[in-house]
Design an enzyme around this catalytic site. Structure first.
Site, PDB file in Angstrom:
ATOM      1  N   GLU A  82      -7.284 -42.700  37.107  1.00 17.53           N
ATOM      2  CA  GLU A  82      -8.512 -42.686  36.325  1.00 17.53           C
ATOM      3  C   GLU A  82      -8.072 -42.415  34.891  1.00 17.53           C
ATOM      4  O   GLU A  82      -7.323 -41.470  34.641  1.00 17.53           O
ATOM      5  CB  GLU A  82      -9.409 -41.542  36.797  1.00 17.53           C
ATOM      6  N   TYR A 200     -10.208 -28.132  32.134  1.00 14.98           N
ATOM      7  CA  TYR A 200     -10.735 -29.456  32.481  1.00 14.98           C
ATOM      8  C   TYR A 200     -12.147 -29.667  31.938  1.00 14.98           C
ATOM      9  O   TYR A 200     -12.449 -30.713  31.362  1.00 14.98           O
ATOM     10  CB  TYR A 200     -10.745 -29.642  34.011  1.00 14.98           C
TER      11      TYR A 200
HETATM   12  C1  LIG Z   1      -1.943 -39.322  43.796  1.00 18.53           C
HETATM   13  C2  LIG Z   1      -1.931 -39.236  42.300  1.00 18.53           C
HETATM   14  C3  LIG Z   1      -3.108 -39.426  41.601  1.00 18.53           C
HETATM   15  C4  LIG Z   1      -3.114 -39.332  40.207  1.00 18.53           C
HETATM   16  N1  LIG Z   1      -4.270 -39.563  39.522  1.00 18.53           N
HETATM   17  C5  LIG Z   1      -4.245 -39.596  38.181  1.00 18.53           C
HETATM   18  C6  LIG Z   1      -5.378 -39.988  37.451  1.00 18.53           C
HETATM   19  O1  LIG Z   1      -6.422 -40.269  38.034  1.00 18.53           O
HETATM   20  N2  LIG Z   1      -5.301 -40.056  36.104  1.00 18.53           N
HETATM   21  C7  LIG Z   1      -4.160 -39.761  35.436  1.00 18.53           C
HETATM   22  O2  LIG Z   1      -4.131 -39.885  34.204  1.00 18.53           O
HETATM   23  N3  LIG Z   1      -3.059 -39.339  36.093  1.00 18.53           N
HETATM   24  C8  LIG Z   1      -3.085 -39.258  37.439  1.00 18.53           C
HETATM   25  N4  LIG Z   1      -1.974 -38.872  38.127  1.00 18.53           N
HETATM   26  C9  LIG Z   1      -0.925 -38.160  37.395  1.00 18.53           C
HETATM   27  C10 LIG Z   1       0.149 -38.981  36.745  1.00 18.53           C
HETATM   28  O3  LIG Z   1       0.481 -40.093  37.509  1.00 18.53           O
HETATM   29  C11 LIG Z   1       1.363 -38.067  36.602  1.00 18.53           C
HETATM   30  O4  LIG Z   1       0.966 -36.871  35.996  1.00 18.53           O
HETATM   31  C12 LIG Z   1       2.477 -38.640  35.774  1.00 18.53           C
HETATM   32  O5  LIG Z   1       2.763 -39.951  36.178  1.00 18.53           O
HETATM   33  C13 LIG Z   1       3.679 -37.729  35.906  1.00 18.53           C
HETATM   34  O6  LIG Z   1       4.760 -38.231  35.160  1.00 18.53           O
HETATM   35  P1  LIG Z   1       6.021 -37.306  34.826  1.00 18.53           P
HETATM   36  O7  LIG Z   1       7.039 -38.156  34.193  1.00 18.53           O
HETATM   37  O8  LIG Z   1       5.573 -36.123  34.078  1.00 18.53           O
HETATM   38  O9  LIG Z   1       6.536 -36.761  36.218  1.00 18.53           O
HETATM   39  P2  LIG Z   1       7.028 -37.589  37.506  1.00 18.53           P
HETATM   40  O10 LIG Z   1       6.271 -38.839  37.606  1.00 18.53           O
HETATM   41  O11 LIG Z   1       6.981 -36.621  38.604  1.00 18.53           O
HETATM   42  O12 LIG Z   1       8.507 -37.994  37.166  1.00 18.53           O
HETATM   43  C14 LIG Z   1       9.603 -37.154  37.345  1.00 18.53           C
HETATM   44  C15 LIG Z   1      10.819 -38.030  37.509  1.00 18.53           C
HETATM   45  O13 LIG Z   1      11.981 -37.209  37.468  1.00 18.53           O
HETATM   46  C16 LIG Z   1      12.880 -37.634  38.479  1.00 18.53           C
HETATM   47  N5  LIG Z   1      13.711 -36.490  38.816  1.00 18.53           N
HETATM   48  C17 LIG Z   1      13.330 -35.357  39.425  1.00 18.53           C
HETATM   49  N6  LIG Z   1      14.370 -34.506  39.530  1.00 18.53           N
HETATM   50  C18 LIG Z   1      15.414 -35.117  38.953  1.00 18.53           C
HETATM   51  C19 LIG Z   1      16.768 -34.735  38.739  1.00 18.53           C
HETATM   52  N7  LIG Z   1      17.226 -33.546  39.119  1.00 18.53           N
HETATM   53  N8  LIG Z   1      17.585 -35.613  38.106  1.00 18.53           N
HETATM   54  C20 LIG Z   1      17.122 -36.814  37.678  1.00 18.53           C
HETATM   55  N9  LIG Z   1      15.845 -37.217  37.865  1.00 18.53           N
HETATM   56  C21 LIG Z   1      15.020 -36.369  38.481  1.00 18.53           C
HETATM   57  C22 LIG Z   1      11.982 -38.102  39.602  1.00 18.53           C
HETATM   58  O14 LIG Z   1      12.656 -38.985  40.472  1.00 18.53           O
HETATM   59  C23 LIG Z   1      10.855 -38.770  38.841  1.00 18.53           C
HETATM   60  O15 LIG Z   1      11.111 -40.120  38.607  1.00 18.53           O
HETATM   61  C24 LIG Z   1      -1.923 -39.002  39.510  1.00 18.53           C
HETATM   62  C25 LIG Z   1      -0.742 -38.838  40.218  1.00 18.53           C
HETATM   63  C26 LIG Z   1      -0.739 -38.962  41.590  1.00 18.53           C
HETATM   64  C27 LIG Z   1       0.553 -38.797  42.326  1.00 18.53           C
END
Ligand SMILES: Cc1cc2nc3c(=O)[nH]c(=O)nc-3n(C[C@H](O)[C@H](O)[C@H](O)COP(=O)(O)OP(=O)(O)OC[C@H]3O[C@@H](n4cnc5c(N)ncnc54)[C@H](O)[C@@H]3O)c2cc1C
Length: 599
Positions: A82, A200
């Site tokens: 969303e 929120y």
């Molecule tokens: C079910 C679901 C519904 C969602 N709904 C919404 C929504 O409605 N609206 C919205 O805006 N957002 C939503 N989100 C949230 C959004 O998708 C995430 O907050 C965002 O994509 C997170 O990105 P990130 O890079 O912070 O973390 P992550 O996507 O968790 O990325 C972390 C990365 O680090 C890597 N990693 C971890 N440990 C290591 C290590 N030691 N060495 C190397 N790599 C490592 C992992 O493999 C991963 O690729 C949703 C997420 C989910 C799962």
């Protein structure tokens, strides 16, 4: 780093920071936060792209923003996003990323799409096995529930540290339609953080008018891997950024003195080999600490997914623990990663192949499924489901390679431990087929058709267990999340959903991009304002409008002295225009950007 708003800063290009050509960047995690950090390093810090390396444990980039699978074994989406107009940092990023679909940026593509095909829902809820709940414009909070919300917004953050929602609001609040809509839209549980709920409500106060029918929301054309990750990856690769996959970073060691904290060594495992990199002050390290999708496990149509709450070496929790052990300002990962019974939930991707199921779906969506346009217009919540299940059909095909005769449905349940209505088993123990049966029952499929329609020739359901999915919603204090650049740190930043920034809220794509942007601007001294979190909470028009919606349109009885003060003046006009007080005679609608209705 500083915050700004308005066009002056939005359109300005920062000057190249001094010494940037000598610096290198090591970004741990190729999710949205890591990729956004890389993009801001290229565009705003003007670091030579060849100096930037993204270290990612998985073979696939994008982290939580996934979209995988196929037409034979079923499509896979852990989640759907969303989104809204005021993801200020995210749109600041995607205005510069060329679209893979149209001649323009990803922002252009998204803007045109959502103008031509705006999102809204005809049925926000169902009950009694497929009875349509329509859209209830009344939030039914009652005076007590409104008081709870007002108290929450007025509370000082520190007074909500370590408090659960059910410790600060009344039982009446939980009975409201507002809570049903809000909790299922954002995935809140009663035991989650009261502070997070406050953030929120403040953050999305401008969306309250579009909450009931989801007209506040916007969606991408395809799943977010294809619509958001791939264009960003192409942009970064074309620039010359290095993606180093299959690399598990297992440690970052710091030198900590009373004057500074410097990351000195980075250690990873790649191809079974451990490698160490010595770091100087010119090596900037960005670490995604904690991940909502760590240990997520897929089941299949005949198998329930495994539940794995363990912390494994080479994952983000283990890495954060090792970093946090070196200094108190590096946060407290255990607050978030050791309560999986309170942070888990399960989603499922349902690939529908049978036309008969599509007909049942269309009865509720009131739109055809496979037109490429909005279908449900956000989640449909089954309000009497013991799993508190919701499901949604986003624009089809959700996948570019999806055949025309398949419809991809995303499903999730907030309560994984209670037996369902039809299958009488807890969601977490169910196979894909059992989940399908429960869903079909609540869709209104007659019992004598459910067994046949749940078979694999009609549908393929792939459940996904996510033990840490709402870890960031667990009650916390002011230091459990480390600051993006903690006090005294010279070459290191935390990014992603567990790094601390002001006013914004987690579980959003925006939060990941914001932390990436703030990290780059701080470590590289980028001299341009980071867009502040949309300031609707400080806009009286938005507050008046929200007041009217939260009161279900009932005028606010003003004390006589206040009524006198606002009689026949601008304040009174605003109150009447936004529906807070009853208007005397004709009141012209506001000519301002903030409309009195919807978004
Ligand atoms: C079910 C679901 C519904 C969602 N709904 C919404 C929504 O409605 N609206 C919205 O805006 N957002 C939503 N989100 C949230 C959004 O998708 C995430 O907050 C965002 O994509 C997170 O990105 P990130 O890079 O912070 O973390 P992550 O996507 O968790 O990325 C972390 C990365 O680090 C890597 N990693 C971890 N440990 C290591 C290590 N030691 N060495 C190397 N790599 C490592 C992992 O493999 C991963 O690729 C949703 C997420 C989910 C799962």
């Amino acid at each position: 780093m500083y915050y700004s708003n308005g066009n002056y800063e939005a359109f300005a290009r920062p000057k190249k920071p001094e010494g940037i050509d000598q610096k290198r960047a090591w970004i741990v995690g190729g999710g949205l936060a890591g990729m956004a950090a890389a993009a801001f390093l290229v565009r705003d810090a003007q670091m030579p792209p060849a100096n930037i390396t993204i270290l990612e444990a998985s073979k696939v980039d994008g982290g939580a923003l996934d979209g995988a699978g196929n037409e034979v074994t079923g499509w896979l989406l852990r989640g759907g996003r969303e989104m809204e107009s005021h993801f200020e940092c995210l749109w600041d990023l995607y205005r510069s990323v060329p679209s893979l679909e149209v001649d323009g940026s990803v922002l252009d593509e998204f803007y045109w799409l959502n103008k031509e095909d705006p999102n809204f829902s005809y049925n926000r809820t169902t009950r009694n096995a497929g009875e349509q709940g329509g859209i209830d414009p009344n939030f039914n909070l009652g005076e007590r529930g409104i008081k709870d919300l007002t108290n929450l917004v007025l509370a000082l953050p520190e007074d909500l540290y370590d408090k659960r929602i059910n410790e600060v609001v009344s039982k009446r609040f939980f009975k409201s339609t507002f809570w049903l809509y809000w909790r299922t839209m954002f995935a809140f549980e009663e035991w989650h953080s009261a502070l997070e709920l406050k953030l929120y409500v403040q953050r999305f106060i401008h969306d309250i008018a579009g909450l009931a029918d989801f007209s506040a929301l916007k969606f991408t054309r395809y799943n977010q891997y294809e619509s958001l990750v791939l264009p960003l990856k192409r942009y970064l690769q074309d620039a010359g950024v290095t993606f180093q996959n299959d690399t598990r970073v297992i440690d970052v060691r710091f030198e900590i003195s009373k004057d500074y904290k410097q990351a000195k060594t980075l250690t990873w495992i790649r191809g079974g080999q451990q490698e160490d990199v010595d770091l100087t002050r010119d090596d900037l390290v960005f670490v995604t600490n904690g991940s909502l999708v760590e240990n997520s496990r897929w089941g299949d149509h005949h198998t329930a997914p495994e539940f794995d709450p363990q912390i494994h070496e080479g994952g983000s929790w283990d890495l954060w623990r090792k970093i946090a052990a070196q200094d108190p300002s590096f946060g407290n990962p255990d607050n978030f990663c050791t309560h999986t019974e309170e942070s888990y939930w399960e989603s499922a991707t349902i690939t529908v192949k049978d036309e008969r199921i599509r007909k049942y779906i269309e009865r509720i969506t009131k739109r055809s499924t496979n037109t490429g346009h909005t279908v449900t217009g956000g989640i449909v919540t089954v309000e009497d489901s013991p799993w508190l299940l919701s499901w949604t059909v986003n624009r089809q095909g959700q996948f570019k390679n999806q055949p025309d005769n398949q419809t991809v449905v995303w499903f999730y349940g907030l309560f994984g431990d209670t037996p369902g209505t039809y299958v009488k088993k807890p969601l977490r123990e169910c196979t894909g087929q059992e989940i399908t049966k429960e869903w079909l029952y609540h869709l209104g499929v007659p019992k004598d058709e459910i067994e046949e329609l749940s078979e694999e020739q009609s549908v393929i359901t792939r459940p996904c267990m996510m033990p840490f999915i709402t870890a960031f919603f667990l009650p916390r204090n002011g230091t459990d999340r480390p600051k993006i650049v903690p006090e005294g740190v010279v070459n290191f930043a935390f990014i992603g959903q567990f790094a601390e920034t002001t006013r914004d809220c987690i579980f959003t794509t925006e939060y990941s991009v914001r932390t990436g942007m703030e990290a780059v601007y701080q470590l590289c001294n980028v001299d341009r304002g980071v867009p502040e979190v949309f300031a609707s909470i400080y806009d009286v028009r938005q507050l008046f409008k929200a007041t009217s919606y939260l009161r279900d349109g009932k005028p606010l009885p003003l004390p006589r002295v206040i009524s006198k003060m606002v009689e026949k003046n601008e304040a009174g006009l605003l109150l009447a225009q936004y529906g807070v007080i009853k208007s005397e005679g004709d009141v012209p609608p506001p000519s301002e950007a903030v409309s009195a209705k919807g978004v």
